[in-house]
Write a protein that holds these residues in place. Structure first.
Motif, PDB file in Angstrom:
ATOM      1  N   ARG A 193       2.547  46.884  52.194  1.00  0.00           N
ATOM      2  CA  ARG A 193       2.879  47.188  53.601  1.00  0.00           C
ATOM      3  C   ARG A 193       4.322  47.192  53.741  1.00  0.00           C
ATOM      4  NH1 ARG A 193       0.465  44.384  58.796  1.00  0.00           N
ATOM      5  NH2 ARG A 193       2.116  44.752  60.110  1.00  0.00           N
ATOM      6  N   ARG A 194       5.015  46.552  53.127  1.00  0.00           N
ATOM      7  CA  ARG A 194       6.582  46.698  53.187  1.00  0.00           C
ATOM      8  C   ARG A 194       6.908  47.904  52.622  1.00  0.00           C
ATOM      9  NH1 ARG A 194      10.973  46.805  50.290  1.00  0.00           N
ATOM     10  NH2 ARG A 194       9.860  46.645  48.502  1.00  0.00           N
ATOM     11  N   VAL A 195       6.491  48.456  51.788  1.00  0.00           N
ATOM     12  CA  VAL A 195       7.050  49.773  51.201  1.00  0.00           C
ATOM     13  C   VAL A 195       6.711  50.681  52.151  1.00  0.00           C
ATOM     14  CG1 VAL A 195       6.793  51.587  49.452  1.00  0.00           C
ATOM     15  CG2 VAL A 195       7.066  49.189  48.954  1.00  0.00           C
ATOM     16  N   ARG A 196       5.306  50.785  52.623  1.00  0.00           N
ATOM     17  CA  ARG A 196       5.058  51.927  53.551  1.00  0.00           C
ATOM     18  C   ARG A 196       5.784  51.823  54.821  1.00  0.00           C
ATOM     19  NH1 ARG A 196      -0.890  54.117  53.444  1.00  0.00           N
ATOM     20  NH2 ARG A 196      -0.932  54.559  51.190  1.00  0.00           N
ATOM     21  N   GLU A 197       5.971  50.470  55.583  1.00  0.00           N
ATOM     22  CA  GLU A 197       6.788  50.391  56.756  1.00  0.00           C
ATOM     23  C   GLU A 197       8.157  50.996  56.495  1.00  0.00           C
ATOM     24  OE1 GLU A 197       4.938  46.478  58.792  1.00  0.00           O
ATOM     25  OE2 GLU A 197       6.546  46.250  57.419  1.00  0.00           O
ATOM     26  N   GLY A 198       8.816  50.768  55.129  1.00  0.00           N
ATOM     27  CA  GLY A 198       9.921  51.437  55.215  1.00  0.00           C
ATOM     28  C   GLY A 198       9.995  52.857  54.840  1.00  0.00           C
ATOM     29  N   ALA A 199       9.013  53.433  54.808  1.00  0.00           N
ATOM     30  CA  ALA A 199       9.080  54.927  54.610  1.00  0.00           C
ATOM     31  C   ALA A 199       8.848  55.663  56.159  1.00  0.00           C
ATOM     32  CB  ALA A 199       7.810  55.457  53.954  1.00  0.00           C
ATOM     33  N   VAL A 200       8.690  54.880  56.988  1.00  0.00           N
ATOM     34  CA  VAL A 200       8.304  55.338  58.400  1.00  0.00           C
ATOM     35  C   VAL A 200       9.643  55.359  59.394  1.00  0.00           C
ATOM     36  CG1 VAL A 200       7.168  55.170  60.678  1.00  0.00           C
ATOM     37  CG2 VAL A 200       5.976  54.534  58.493  1.00  0.00           C
ATOM     38  N   PRO A 201      10.276  56.274  59.733  1.00  0.00           N
ATOM     39  CA  PRO A 201      11.344  56.214  60.444  1.00  0.00           C
ATOM     40  C   PRO A 201      11.685  55.293  61.702  1.00  0.00           C
ATOM     41  CG  PRO A 201      10.975  58.621  60.043  1.00  0.00           C
ATOM     42  CD  PRO A 201       9.893  57.772  59.512  1.00  0.00           C
ATOM     43  N   LEU A 202      10.469  54.965  62.206  1.00  0.00           N
ATOM     44  CA  LEU A 202      10.356  53.988  63.359  1.00  0.00           C
ATOM     45  C   LEU A 202      10.069  52.383  62.788  1.00  0.00           C
ATOM     46  CD1 LEU A 202       8.529  55.701  66.398  1.00  0.00           C
ATOM     47  CD2 LEU A 202      10.986  55.517  65.951  1.00  0.00           C
ATOM     48  N   ALA A 203      10.052  52.713  61.525  1.00  0.00           N
ATOM     49  CA  ALA A 203      10.098  51.055  60.784  1.00  0.00           C
ATOM     50  C   ALA A 203       8.985  50.211  61.115  1.00  0.00           C
ATOM     51  CB  ALA A 203      11.518  50.755  60.842  1.00  0.00           C
ATOM     52  N   ARG A 204       7.776  50.910  61.594  1.00  0.00           N
ATOM     53  CA  ARG A 204       6.582  50.016  61.756  1.00  0.00           C
ATOM     54  C   ARG A 204       5.442  50.771  61.334  1.00  0.00           C
ATOM     55  NH1 ARG A 204       3.713  50.676  66.062  1.00  0.00           N
ATOM     56  NH2 ARG A 204       4.835  51.948  67.891  1.00  0.00           N
ATOM     57  N   LEU A 205       4.366  50.121  61.139  1.00  0.00           N
ATOM     58  CA  LEU A 205       3.027  50.977  61.194  1.00  0.00           C
ATOM     59  C   LEU A 205       2.625  51.175  62.468  1.00  0.00           C
ATOM     60  CD1 LEU A 205       1.371  48.429  58.308  1.00  0.00           C
ATOM     61  CD2 LEU A 205       2.577  50.622  57.920  1.00  0.00           C
ATOM     62  N   GLY A 206       1.802  51.955  62.531  1.00  0.00           N
ATOM     63  CA  GLY A 206       1.210  52.213  63.900  1.00  0.00           C
ATOM     64  C   GLY A 206      -0.051  51.349  64.309  1.00  0.00           C
ATOM     65  N   SER A 207      -0.418  51.439  65.402  1.00  0.00           N
ATOM     66  CA  SER A 207      -1.748  50.618  65.853  1.00  0.00           C
ATOM     67  C   SER A 207      -2.530  51.477  66.359  1.00  0.00           C
ATOM     68  CB  SER A 207      -1.292  49.467  66.837  1.00  0.00           C
ATOM     69  OG  SER A 207      -0.806  50.393  68.042  1.00  0.00           O
ATOM     70  N   ALA A 208      -3.933  50.870  66.388  1.00  0.00           N
ATOM     71  CA  ALA A 208      -5.093  51.512  67.243  1.00  0.00           C
ATOM     72  C   ALA A 208      -4.497  52.225  68.533  1.00  0.00           C
ATOM     73  CB  ALA A 208      -6.358  50.563  66.993  1.00  0.00           C
ATOM     74  N   GLU A 209      -3.747  51.148  69.185  1.00  0.00           N
ATOM     75  CA  GLU A 209      -3.424  51.198  70.649  1.00  0.00           C
ATOM     76  C   GLU A 209      -2.428  52.657  70.676  1.00  0.00           C
ATOM     77  OE1 GLU A 209      -4.837  47.128  70.276  1.00  0.00           O
ATOM     78  OE2 GLU A 209      -3.614  48.412  69.059  1.00  0.00           O
ATOM     79  N   ASP A 210      -1.765  52.746  69.738  1.00  0.00           N
ATOM     80  CA  ASP A 210      -0.718  53.946  69.764  1.00  0.00           C
ATOM     81  C   ASP A 210      -1.674  55.044  69.716  1.00  0.00           C
ATOM     82  OD1 ASP A 210       1.485  52.868  69.340  1.00  0.00           O
ATOM     83  OD2 ASP A 210       1.578  52.242  67.270  1.00  0.00           O
ATOM     84  N   ILE A 211      -2.893  55.157  68.765  1.00  0.00           N
ATOM     85  CA  ILE A 211      -3.507  56.334  68.694  1.00  0.00           C
ATOM     86  C   ILE A 211      -4.555  56.628  69.946  1.00  0.00           C
ATOM     87  CG2 ILE A 211      -5.669  57.503  67.340  1.00  0.00           C
ATOM     88  CD1 ILE A 211      -2.636  57.146  65.952  1.00  0.00           C
TER      89      ILE A 211
END
Length: 259
Positions: A193-211
């Motif tokens: 999770r930490r590595v994947r979050e770090g790969a996202v420019p907005l620095a967080r995972l998305g949520s079902a609510e975002d979709i």
């Protein structure tokens, strides 16, 4: 008059949240899922604005039977149902390849085609298909998932061109790294999770609510002049390749002679 929406794969995860958002937006929602008991529970949790049906989107007769139960054609259709069959291509069983294509791609086609005719006769509406960033950029060991989702992107464009004359807009949402539903097993590992979050420019995972918010936008009149498009909801992930590469500050000047 209350308009109807159909949401497939609505028993849990992103689909359940889309169904909830649609009810909040004022739709009467038909929640479809192959897991009948699970989608019944979800519909009960959402409340009076949601009714459940056990539907296999890969079975045309199952889809037709569920469509016949609708009191009127839907104004919004969300093709969210999908499965993952990950693994290296050299080892992927043919049955798993065919299963992913059947549910993800053919299921989207069956539901869309079954409902588009009645929708057109009733004045049109919107269809939103769920793809993935895996359908926009290849990833190793994605099995049949990437191919099925890439197919949905092109199918969306095809539907949009053919069904515009019916008054139906068709668009696609491509989720990025989303912590919901099928991805729970991935993010159970804190380091992953930490590595994947770090790969996202907005620095967080998305949520079902975002979709769900993106889906409801594309289904609304606010997107009334938008069709045939794929919206990546990924925090900038697939645009970030160059941002991840090292770059010496000495080259950050304007023109060959500097600023």
């Amino acid at each position: 008059m209350t308009e109807w929406a159909v949401v497939t794969g609505a028993a849990q995860g992103i689909g359940a949240v889309i169904a909830e958002f649609a009810v909040t937006a004022g739709y009467r929602v038909a929640a479809w899922d192959i897991d009948g008991p699970a989608v019944e529970r979800t519909a009960a949790e959402i409340g009076d604005g949601c009714v459940a049906s056990a539907v296999d989107v890969a079975d045309e007769e199952s889809v037709r039977a569920a469509a016949a139960l609708l009191p009127e054609p839907p104004r919004l259709v969300v093709n969210n149902a999908g499965i993952v069959r990950f693994g290296p291509l050299l080892d992927l069983p043919l049955a798993e390849w065919e299963s992913a294509l059947r549910v993800n791609l053919t299921g989207t086609f069956i539901v869309g085609r079954t409902l588009a005719g009645p929708m057109g006769k009733a004045g049109g509406g919107a269809i939103v298909n769920l793809a993935s960033v895996n359908g926009l950029a290849a990833a190793p060991h994605a099995g049949a998932y990437s191919a099925s989702k890439a197919g949905i992107v092109r199918l969306t464009e095809h539907m949009a061109m053919e069904w515009a004359k019916l008054g139906i807009r068709v668009n696609c949402v491509a989720p990025g790294l989303i912590h919901a539903g099928m991805s729970d097993a991935i993010y159970a590992d804190a380091e992953v999770r930490r590595v994947r979050e770090g790969a996202v420019p907005l620095a967080r995972l998305g949520s079902a609510e975002d979709i769900a918010a993106a889906v409801l936008f594309l289904g609304s009149e606010k997107a009334g002049y938008v069709t045939g498009q794929t919206l990546a909801v990924d925090g900038g992930l697939i645009k970030s390749t160059l941002a991840a590469l090292p770059r010496p500050q000495s080259v950050d000047s304007v023109g060959p002679g500097g600023s």
